[in-house]
Design a protein around this motif. Sequence first.
Motif, short mmCIF file in Angstrom:
data_model
loop_
_atom_site.label_atom_id
_atom_site.label_comp_id
_atom_site.label_asym_id
_atom_site.label_seq_id
_atom_site.Cartn_x
_atom_site.Cartn_y
_atom_site.Cartn_z
N ARG A 329 6.35 -29.35 16.97
CA ARG A 329 6.06 -29.74 18.35
C ARG A 329 4.60 -29.47 18.68
N ARG A 330 3.95 -30.46 19.25
CA ARG A 330 2.56 -30.32 19.71
C ARG A 330 2.42 -31.06 21.03
N SER A 331 1.38 -30.77 21.75
CA SER A 331 1.01 -31.56 22.93
C SER A 331 0.06 -32.66 22.47
N ALA A 332 0.37 -33.90 22.81
CA ALA A 332 -0.51 -35.01 22.45
C ALA A 332 -1.84 -34.86 23.19
N GLN A 333 -2.92 -35.08 22.47
CA GLN A 333 -4.26 -35.06 23.08
C GLN A 333 -4.69 -36.46 23.52
N ARG A 334 -4.21 -37.46 22.79
CA ARG A 334 -4.45 -38.86 23.14
C ARG A 334 -3.24 -39.67 22.71
N PHE A 335 -3.04 -40.82 23.36
CA PHE A 335 -1.97 -41.74 22.99
C PHE A 335 -2.55 -43.06 22.50
N GLN A 441 -6.48 -38.51 34.44
CA GLN A 441 -6.35 -38.30 33.00
C GLN A 441 -5.78 -39.55 32.32
N ALA A 442 -6.43 -39.98 31.24
CA ALA A 442 -6.00 -41.18 30.53
C ALA A 442 -4.61 -41.02 29.93
N LEU A 443 -4.21 -39.80 29.63
CA LEU A 443 -2.88 -39.56 29.05
C LEU A 443 -1.77 -40.16 29.91
N ALA A 444 -1.95 -40.13 31.23
CA ALA A 444 -0.90 -40.61 32.14
C ALA A 444 -0.83 -42.12 32.21
N ALA A 445 -1.82 -42.82 31.68
CA ALA A 445 -1.82 -44.28 31.69
C ALA A 445 -1.55 -44.86 30.31
N ASP A 446 -1.99 -44.16 29.25
CA ASP A 446 -1.87 -44.69 27.90
C ASP A 446 -0.51 -44.41 27.27
N CYS A 447 0.31 -43.59 27.91
CA CYS A 447 1.64 -43.26 27.41
C CYS A 447 2.60 -44.43 27.62
N THR A 448 3.80 -44.33 27.05
CA THR A 448 4.81 -45.35 27.32
C THR A 448 5.47 -45.13 28.67
N PHE A 449 5.61 -43.88 29.07
CA PHE A 449 6.05 -43.57 30.43
C PHE A 449 5.59 -42.18 30.81
N THR A 450 5.46 -41.96 32.09
CA THR A 450 5.13 -40.63 32.62
C THR A 450 6.13 -40.32 33.72
N LEU A 451 6.27 -39.06 34.01
CA LEU A 451 7.22 -38.69 35.07
C LEU A 451 6.66 -37.56 35.91
N ALA A 452 7.16 -37.50 37.13
CA ALA A 452 6.89 -36.39 38.04
C ALA A 452 8.22 -35.70 38.29
N LEU A 453 8.26 -34.39 38.19
CA LEU A 453 9.49 -33.63 38.39
C LEU A 453 9.57 -33.19 39.84
N LEU A 454 10.50 -33.81 40.56
CA LEU A 454 10.66 -33.55 41.99
C LEU A 454 11.69 -32.45 42.20
N ALA A 455 11.30 -31.42 42.93
CA ALA A 455 12.19 -30.29 43.19
C ALA A 455 12.73 -30.34 44.61
N GLU A 456 14.01 -29.99 44.75
CA GLU A 456 14.60 -29.82 46.07
C GLU A 456 13.99 -28.55 46.67
N PHE A 457 13.00 -28.74 47.51
CA PHE A 457 12.09 -27.65 47.86
C PHE A 457 12.56 -26.85 49.07
N ASP A 458 12.55 -27.46 50.24
CA ASP A 458 12.85 -26.71 51.47
C ASP A 458 14.23 -26.08 51.44
N ALA A 459 15.24 -26.84 51.05
CA ALA A 459 16.61 -26.33 51.06
C ALA A 459 16.79 -25.21 50.05
N THR A 460 16.08 -25.30 48.92
CA THR A 460 16.20 -24.27 47.90
C THR A 460 15.55 -22.97 48.34
N GLY A 493 4.96 -35.67 23.41
CA GLY A 493 4.83 -35.45 24.85
C GLY A 493 3.64 -34.57 25.18
N THR A 494 3.30 -34.55 26.45
CA THR A 494 2.27 -33.65 26.96
C THR A 494 2.59 -33.30 28.40
#
Length: 542
Positions: A329-335, A441-460, A493-494
């Motif tokens: 396992r490594r973090s990708a530096q470029r895609f 960051q170019a990593l977020a555009a050159d990948c096949t997909f990117t995601l944002a992890l949304l947390a249930e914030f106030d209620a938690t 992944g990165t």
Amino acid sequence: MPDDPHVAPSAAVAEALGVVHAYHARSKHRLERYAAGPETLDWSAQPDPFRTYTGAGVQLLPLGADALASRWQAVHRPGAIPPQPLNADTLGTLLELTLGLAAWKQAGPDRWAVRCNPSSGNLHPTEGYVLAQGLPGLADGLWHYRPREHALERRCAWPAPAVSSPRLYVGFSAVLWRELWKYGERAFRYCQLDAGHALGALAYAAAALGWHLRPVSIGHEALAALLGLDRDADFGKAEREEPELLVEVLAGGAASHTLPVIPPDAVWHGQANVLDRWPMYRWPVVDEVARASRRPAGVSEHASPADAALPPLQPAATEVRAATLIRARRSAQRFVRDAQQDLASFLRLLDALLPRTGLPPWSGLNAPVRVHPLLFVHRVEGLAAGVYVLPRSASAVTTLRSALSEGFTWDQPEGVPAHLPLYRLADGTTAKITRTLSCHQALAADCTFTLALLAEFDATLAAAPWAYRELHHEAGLIAQALYLHAEAEGLRGTGIGCFFDDAVHALLGLADARFQSLYHFTVGRPQPDARIASEPPYPDRR
């Protein structure tokens, strides 16, 4: 302390909640400015990435990962891997695949280590501790793990009573200064994400040995005492460590045990080394949020986040050994910018994020499901480019629909398995948008997909400021699953901790803090860098 958000918190809890909310708002990156951080960095003066305790006895651990035959696919079939015995040798394999070095890298005059647990900026604030009783080959007591040498140093010994079967606990702490040195006020977030990654690494390593984890509900002060982190005399001028979490490691169907108690007459050994002799900055707001988010004693345990109704997970059809994949396992530096991903591998990656009973990494989580991926699909064959969401609990479908923009469609794409709750929110090319949102960051555009992890914030967080850490731990677990499953698919992944928080929220139509984005992650086909040479992690031990 009440866990029910409808119960009014005490004055002390309300004050702590205020500190946590203020810190989260203050540490956001914004399009017009970044969160406060150091004005300059001298990499030649980076804090020591390896903690040691001078004067503590050291025991080298065997390197057993090469001999571990467990296959990656078997890790995801409960009961498929016969449990290894708990002893010093198998403990060495567990720690090697959790916090151990995976390789040494070199580019020109620069040489650095990469580890099995990922870390923001490769700074590695997470320290590992072992509490052992009755393990053959290892004396009873508290031990600190030294990844550079793959060794344990004995911090505490006491005449423990005999036990009928081996008992093993692993604790994690965070050296906040390692992240503060580079990232300033946002560093506390990254330390918590790293703790989640380390917990995920431990869960996968344990599963490869036929073991599983049981989270231990313990307050901050008790954990600090158990790990020896409250001992002023042992630290002196050295940077302190923030206790994070504790889990029991159980072999096969073994029952859990009562947590050992360190007696007053226990003998302690070792003096912590100073990691940075000339610190240039101070970030008191991080100390404040650390104090405010500490778990009090007596907080009840949550139900397991796993869903027993899900069908068996079908990971990538590979015969690779689990240990080989974990260490690769490594973090990708470029895609590769125009690379495509097939739909089947994409759906397998998403399926691996659903918490299943008996599968890693979810056994390490002592909280309900509260973090949900928002996906920006760029190049997945058979799936329209656009914005998607994967609610990881049934209740989140309703809460997300009520919180996100009313203009989203909430269609379910064709060809998606019925048990996978993937919803398309909007069609359209998003590569330029995600690059901007992820700090350009170019990593977020050159990948096949990117995601944002949304947390249930106030209620938690309502009446539970310590849950701020738990949300980040869950996000780290999700990212660790993505890291390893992407490797199994021939992808990489990165993790991206730098993003413009409120710009993400505005794009989604989030008008309040019911959900907050805590972590971004990208997956794609990696572009190798021929300038970087790789060397074995422990060349003198083989």
